[in-house]
Design a protein around this motif. Structure first.
Motif, PDB file in Angstrom:
ATOM      1  N   PHE A  62       1.454   9.209  -6.112  1.00  0.00           N
ATOM      2  CA  PHE A  62       1.819  10.598  -5.821  1.00  0.00           C
ATOM      3  C   PHE A  62       2.942  11.063  -6.740  1.00  0.00           C
ATOM      4  N   PHE A  63       3.904  10.187  -6.980  1.00  0.00           N
ATOM      5  CA  PHE A  63       5.014  10.539  -7.861  1.00  0.00           C
ATOM      6  C   PHE A  63       4.513  10.816  -9.276  1.00  0.00           C
ATOM      7  N   LEU A  64       3.684   9.920  -9.805  1.00  0.00           N
ATOM      8  CA  LEU A  64       3.216  10.070 -11.183  1.00  0.00           C
ATOM      9  C   LEU A  64       2.349  11.310 -11.346  1.00  0.00           C
ATOM     10  N   LEU A  65       1.448  11.551 -10.395  1.00  0.00           N
ATOM     11  CA  LEU A  65       0.579  12.720 -10.491  1.00  0.00           C
ATOM     12  C   LEU A  65       1.405  14.007 -10.487  1.00  0.00           C
ATOM     13  N   THR A  66       2.379  14.075  -9.586  1.00  0.00           N
ATOM     14  CA  THR A  66       3.216  15.280  -9.509  1.00  0.00           C
ATOM     15  C   THR A  66       4.116  15.410 -10.725  1.00  0.00           C
ATOM     16  N   PHE A  67       4.656  14.298 -11.190  1.00  0.00           N
ATOM     17  CA  PHE A  67       5.534  14.325 -12.357  1.00  0.00           C
ATOM     18  C   PHE A  67       4.782  14.817 -13.590  1.00  0.00           C
ATOM     19  N   ILE A  68       3.552  14.322 -13.762  1.00  0.00           N
ATOM     20  CA  ILE A  68       2.741  14.744 -14.911  1.00  0.00           C
ATOM     21  C   ILE A  68       2.407  16.234 -14.795  1.00  0.00           C
ATOM     22  N   ALA A  69       2.051  16.684 -13.593  1.00  0.00           N
ATOM     23  CA  ALA A  69       1.732  18.096 -13.401  1.00  0.00           C
ATOM     24  C   ALA A  69       2.949  18.983 -13.642  1.00  0.00           C
ATOM     25  N   THR A  70       4.129  18.484 -13.337  1.00  0.00           N
ATOM     26  CA  THR A  70       5.358  19.252 -13.539  1.00  0.00           C
ATOM     27  C   THR A  70       5.749  19.344 -15.001  1.00  0.00           C
ATOM     28  N   ILE A 100      -2.344  17.779   1.655  1.00  0.00           N
ATOM     29  CA  ILE A 100      -3.762  17.631   1.999  1.00  0.00           C
ATOM     30  C   ILE A 100      -4.308  16.312   1.450  1.00  0.00           C
ATOM     31  N   PHE A 101      -3.952  15.990   0.215  1.00  0.00           N
ATOM     32  CA  PHE A 101      -4.372  14.701  -0.349  1.00  0.00           C
ATOM     33  C   PHE A 101      -3.737  13.531   0.398  1.00  0.00           C
ATOM     34  N   ALA A 102      -2.548  13.743   0.942  1.00  0.00           N
ATOM     35  CA  ALA A 102      -1.832  12.669   1.630  1.00  0.00           C
ATOM     36  C   ALA A 102      -2.534  12.224   2.910  1.00  0.00           C
ATOM     37  N   GLN A 103      -3.531  12.992   3.348  1.00  0.00           N
ATOM     38  CA  GLN A 103      -4.279  12.583   4.540  1.00  0.00           C
ATOM     39  C   GLN A 103      -4.866  11.181   4.404  1.00  0.00           C
ATOM     40  N   PHE A 104      -5.276  10.824   3.198  1.00  0.00           N
ATOM     41  CA  PHE A 104      -5.873   9.505   3.009  1.00  0.00           C
ATOM     42  C   PHE A 104      -4.856   8.399   3.281  1.00  0.00           C
ATOM     43  N   ALA A 105      -3.610   8.626   2.901  1.00  0.00           N
ATOM     44  CA  ALA A 105      -2.558   7.661   3.208  1.00  0.00           C
ATOM     45  C   ALA A 105      -2.246   7.673   4.700  1.00  0.00           C
ATOM     46  N   VAL A 106      -2.239   8.861   5.295  1.00  0.00           N
ATOM     47  CA  VAL A 106      -1.945   8.983   6.721  1.00  0.00           C
ATOM     48  C   VAL A 106      -2.947   8.193   7.547  1.00  0.00           C
ATOM     49  N   VAL A 107      -4.228   8.318   7.219  1.00  0.00           N
ATOM     50  CA  VAL A 107      -5.259   7.583   7.957  1.00  0.00           C
ATOM     51  C   VAL A 107      -5.020   6.082   7.862  1.00  0.00           C
ATOM     52  N   ALA A 108      -4.672   5.610   6.684  1.00  0.00           N
ATOM     53  CA  ALA A 108      -4.423   4.176   6.514  1.00  0.00           C
ATOM     54  C   ALA A 108      -3.290   3.706   7.410  1.00  0.00           C
ATOM     55  N   PHE A 109      -2.233   4.499   7.506  1.00  0.00           N
ATOM     56  CA  PHE A 109      -1.073   4.088   8.289  1.00  0.00           C
ATOM     57  C   PHE A 109      -1.344   4.156   9.792  1.00  0.00           C
ATOM     58  N   VAL A 110      -1.892   5.285  10.275  1.00  0.00           N
ATOM     59  CA  VAL A 110      -2.043   5.441  11.722  1.00  0.00           C
ATOM     60  C   VAL A 110      -3.192   4.589  12.266  1.00  0.00           C
ATOM     61  N   VAL A 124       0.834  -1.200   0.000  1.00  0.00           N
ATOM     62  CA  VAL A 124       0.000   0.000   0.000  1.00  0.00           C
ATOM     63  C   VAL A 124       0.869   1.251   0.000  1.00  0.00           C
ATOM     64  N   LEU A 125       1.929   1.236   0.790  1.00  0.00           N
ATOM     65  CA  LEU A 125       2.801   2.402   0.856  1.00  0.00           C
ATOM     66  C   LEU A 125       3.417   2.694  -0.500  1.00  0.00           C
ATOM     67  N   TRP A 126       3.939   1.679  -1.162  1.00  0.00           N
ATOM     68  CA  TRP A 126       4.661   1.921  -2.420  1.00  0.00           C
ATOM     69  C   TRP A 126       3.709   2.200  -3.572  1.00  0.00           C
ATOM     70  N   ILE A 127       2.507   1.639  -3.535  1.00  0.00           N
ATOM     71  CA  ILE A 127       1.508   1.981  -4.549  1.00  0.00           C
ATOM     72  C   ILE A 127       1.121   3.460  -4.412  1.00  0.00           C
ATOM     73  N   ALA A 129       5.586  10.309   5.720  1.00  0.00           N
ATOM     74  CA  ALA A 129       6.551  11.262   5.167  1.00  0.00           C
ATOM     75  C   ALA A 129       7.255  10.682   3.947  1.00  0.00           C
ATOM     76  N   VAL A 130       7.480   9.374   3.956  1.00  0.00           N
ATOM     77  CA  VAL A 130       8.079   8.724   2.784  1.00  0.00           C
ATOM     78  C   VAL A 130       7.172   8.879   1.570  1.00  0.00           C
ATOM     79  N   VAL A 131       5.872   8.702   1.772  1.00  0.00           N
ATOM     80  CA  VAL A 131       4.918   8.858   0.672  1.00  0.00           C
ATOM     81  C   VAL A 131       4.932  10.290   0.151  1.00  0.00           C
ATOM     82  N   LEU A 132       4.900  11.262   1.053  1.00  0.00           N
ATOM     83  CA  LEU A 132       4.885  12.662   0.618  1.00  0.00           C
ATOM     84  C   LEU A 132       6.204  13.053  -0.049  1.00  0.00           C
ATOM     85  N   ALA A 133       7.281  12.381   0.307  1.00  0.00           N
ATOM     86  CA  ALA A 133       8.579  12.681  -0.314  1.00  0.00           C
ATOM     87  C   ALA A 133       8.566  12.406  -1.814  1.00  0.00           C
TER      88      ALA A 133
END
Length: 260
Positions: free
Chosen positions: A26-34, A64-74, A18-21, A113-117
């Protein structure tokens, strides 16, 4: 024991697909936007793609979008041992509740934080793509990315982790945690719409949970040159906003401790 438990939790999360997916998404979305003018995260205007303004804005929005990942982890931290039946065994050992609970919490925050990185990493790599218009690029400055991550990204992760960690501890339900997250976002959007007037700017910047309004308050009248060269300053308004929500996060963690 605290450090060992935090390290164990981080290693456990790093082994999770789940973490790496999520990292890849996040990487692909940001890369495409960049690298594609047709996709935008936020609205940086005519600022450089790799300028401090655009970087900070992108990381702030993606946090803000990363909250969904944060909830899954915590939430997984709280629920995992009880779902597997391993919880009573752990509680029969000499591990202190503080070390167990907050060691796992810290491990989950580090995993988030790894996901947001993935966001600054995608922006850095994207800025080197050969098809980009070089007039939209400034010099490569690694500190811009680190500064934005520390001011616009990491505080949001820690706050959200504390709030939803407490909620998961109280409810012992992943579904309730996600319902809480969606309710929090809806309330945030509704209140943002209601108070979207000039006379409320200072109040909104002070109490907005993600700190983005407070951070960008000083940039309203910046020129393109300012956005391309200057780091967004840390003002007293930003510190006050972060102090308020740090207090909320601390209260949530105290509540989690006594509810666990």
């Amino acid at each position: 024991m605290f450090a060992q438990i935090a390290s164990f939790e981080l290693r456990y999360q790093l082994k999770s697909p789940v973490l790496w997916i999520t990292f890849i998404l996040f990487f692909l979305l940001t890369f495409i936007a960049t690298t594609n003018d047709n996709v935008q995260i936020g609205s940086a205007g005519n600022a450089f793609i790799n300028g401090p303004y655009a970087i900070t804005q992108t990381i702030g929005v993606m946090a803000i979008f990363a909250q969904f990942a944060v909830v899954a982890f915590v939430a997984n931290v709280v629920l995992r041992d009880w779902e597997t039946g391993f919880g009573p065994i752990l509680h029969a050992t000499r591990i202190r509740k503080f070390d167990y609970l907050f060691g796992r919490f810290v491990g989950a925050v580090l995993a988030s934080a790894v996901v947001l990185a993935a966001v600054p990493l995608a922006m850095m790599l994207g800025s080197f793509m050969p098809w980009l218009d070089h007039e939209k690029l400034g010099p490569f400055v690694p500190w811009f990315y680190a500064y934005a991550f520390l001011t616009a990204g990491l505080p949001t992760l820690v706050l959200c982790a504390a709030l939803f960690f407490a909620l998961a501890t109280a409810t012992r339900s992943m579904m309730a945690s996600y319902i809480g997250l969606i309710s929090f976002l809806v309330l945030y959007l509704v209140l943002s719409g209601i108070f979207a007037r000039p006379e409320y700017e200072q109040v909104v910047a002070l109490f907005e949970p993600y700190g983005v309004r407070a951070l960008f308050e000083t940039t309203k009248y910046w020129t393109a040159s300012d956005r391309n060269t200057q780091l967004i300053p840390i003002t007293s308004l930003y510190w006050e906003n972060r102090a308020i929500w740090a207090g909320v996060a601390a209260l949530a963690l105290v509540a989690a401790y006594f509810l666990f």
